[in-house]
Design an enzyme around this catalytic site. Structure first.
Site, PDB file in Angstrom:
ATOM      1  N   SER A 268      69.638  54.905  43.770  1.00 53.53           N
ATOM      2  CA  SER A 268      70.882  54.070  44.201  1.00 53.53           C
ATOM      3  C   SER A 268      71.909  53.701  44.237  1.00 53.53           C
ATOM      4  CB  SER A 268      69.233  53.384  44.583  1.00 53.53           C
ATOM      5  OG  SER A 268      68.983  52.499  43.373  1.00 53.53           O
ATOM      6  N   LYS A 269      71.626  52.140  44.821  1.00 50.39           N
ATOM      7  CA  LYS A 269      73.172  52.151  43.329  1.00 50.39           C
ATOM      8  C   LYS A 269      72.599  51.149  42.448  1.00 50.39           C
ATOM      9  CE  LYS A 269      76.917  50.928  44.428  1.00 50.39           C
ATOM     10  NZ  LYS A 269      77.830  51.828  44.457  1.00 50.39           N
TER      11      LYS A 269
END
Ligand code: GLU
Length: 466
Positions: free
Chosen positions: A240-241
């Site tokens: 994820s980010k």
């Protein structure tokens, strides 16, 4: 059999590295087997699938060197064909009309859950006569799924995967508005495109069982499946980010070379002995699905950075100089004319030796395009003492006359000067570096001066010398 693989992204405005790896594996598998690599844009979600989102995919694939061998197929253009297959199944009695309203389906799910059963469609219209439906009522088309036994999929990565047929319901293949569902579109397209190997993320494994149902109903041969384990973050959680960059464009902006990203993504989850740095040709020669591991891989950004440094050092100087020039264009403190471009290219062997990314490389080359008076960083400022400025004034006289103005001659002149004045070489080179670069780091001082050229060196020394 000619191998035909495909990459089938949905245009979301992002080429995720997980997808890029699937594209790479499809490409390499096809090339290794002398086959074809195809691209299908799954753009049936018309709201998300803008031209811009499609361009992001094309750009990302081109940058990665993964261009397809045939014209891309746009799934949205094939809806009539998908619907035709659904109607064929309907006509054969292998699919049926379901007149359940959304409310009825909701009730069905709630009841199933209340009774501790999974919320599946209960086959209400499977054996009912359509004449029981209210006239003109909208209907979906559902496939008649087998109820007994189990379905198996021989997977080239996961081995044989099985699911009990009782776990699958009669899925919708055509919506009430007549549009095909995703599972149907994928199967029809893969069949019509003569795809022999479907290589994709293992998040599609359950889809494969649903899709296999359509293949079997149509009497079509199943393609070979290979489901690739996903890429996780360094901590093992879903990427994820917060783990850092995830899209190909981000890596490009951060100064990664496509060779490095390709090499890294290949090695992530695929191995061939100790082979670490592999050219595209070597990848094609060695790649096969039996080298793909079964467990999820963890993204290791430090390793990618290391590989990028390795690939930078192997890259062609002119190409790197062009990329650096592009990154420097528009910086207010840098002028980019032919002279500056030539300086960048001349100094490239020294610059690339020290850089890990193209961004580092551009930063370290920026001084080549600046003008006097330069601005100096704190460390450089400290080196430019009054004594050093006096010394640089004397040194300039020597540098004004040496011939030719090239690295070996400059090196010899600096050594002579240092010896003559009782200095160590560093006592001369460090203030000189500060004066001509504005900082205390650069490639060898002789190569740096040679790249700047005599006139520029004299101007830069002149602006600080006393
Ligand atoms: N369009 C799907 C996706 O982007 C891939 C479908 C497939 O590879 O079959 O996840």
């Amino acid at each position: 059999m000619t191998v035909r693989t495909r990459f089938a992204p949905s245009p979301t405005g992002l080429l995720h590295i997980g997808n890029a790896r699937a594209a790479l594996f499809n490409f390499l598998y096809a090339r290794h087997h002398g086959g074809k690599f195809l691209l299908r844009i799954e753009d049936t979600d018309r709201e998300r699938s803008t031209q811009q989102a499609v361009d992001v995919l094309f750009d990302g694939l081109a940058w990665m060197g993964l261009t397809p061998d045939e014209q891309p197929v746009f799934q949205s253009t094939r809806q009539a064909r998908h619907a035709e297959v659904a109607h064929h199944l309907l006509a054969q009695g292998l699919a049926y009309r379901c007149y359940c309203t959304p409310q009825e389906l909701q009730q069905m799910r709630e009841q199933a859950m209340a009774e501790g059963r999974p919320p599946r469609y209960n086959g209400y219209w499977r054996d009912r006569d359509p004449s029981e439906a209210p006239p003109g009522a909208p209907y979906t088309v559902r496939i008649r799924a087998p109820r007994e036994g189990e379905a198996t999929i021989p997977d080239l990565v996961q081995g044989e995967v099985r699911v009990a047929n009782a776990e699958m319901d009669d899925m919708i293949i055509l919506r009430a508005d007549g549009t095909p569902v995703y599972q149907l579109a994928v199967v029809v397209d893969d069949h019509d495109m003569d795809i022999t190997h479907v290589i994709r993320g293992d998040d599609h494994l359950t889809n494969s069982f649903r899709q296999a149902m359509i293949y079997r109903a149509m009497g079509w041969d199943l393609p070979a499946f290979a489901h690739l384990p996903l890429i996780h973050g360094p901590d093992g959680a879903k990427l994820s980010k917060r783990h850092g960059a995830q899209s190909v464009v981000e890596f490009r902006e951060m100064g990664y070379l496509p060779e490095a990203l390709n090499n890294y993504l290949l090695r992530l989850g695929w191995g061939h002995g100790d082979a670490e740095i592999l050219s595209r040709d070597e990848q094609i020669q060695l790649f096969d699905l039996d080298g793909v591991g079964r467990s999820a891989s963890r993204m290791d950004y430090a390793k990618l950075l290391h590989l990028n440094g390795v690939w930078l050092r192997q890259a062609d100087d002119a190409r790197l100089a062009d990329d650096v020039a592009e990154r420097l264009a528009g910086r207010p403190d840098v002028t980019l004319d032919d002279t500056v471009r030539a300086r960048i290219q001349t100094l490239m062997p020294g610059l690339k030796d020290r850089a890990k990314t193209l961004v580092d490389l551009a930063d370290s080359a920026a001084f080549l395009g600046r003008h006097v008076p330069l601005s100096f960083d704190a460390k450089a400022e400290k080196l430019l003492t009054p004594e050093a400025r006096t010394m640089l004034g004397l040194l300039a006289r020597d540098l004004a006359v040496i011939e030719p103005f090239d690295a070996p001659t400059i090196d010899a002149a600096l050594r002579r000067f240092a010896e003559h004045h009782g200095h160590k070489l560093g006592q001369v080179a460090q203030p000189l570096r500060a004066a001509v670069t504005g900082s205390t780091t650069s490639p060898g001082i002789d190569a740096t001066l040679a790249a700047l050229g005599r006139d520029e060196v004299m101007a830069r020394i002149g602006s600080v010398a006393q």
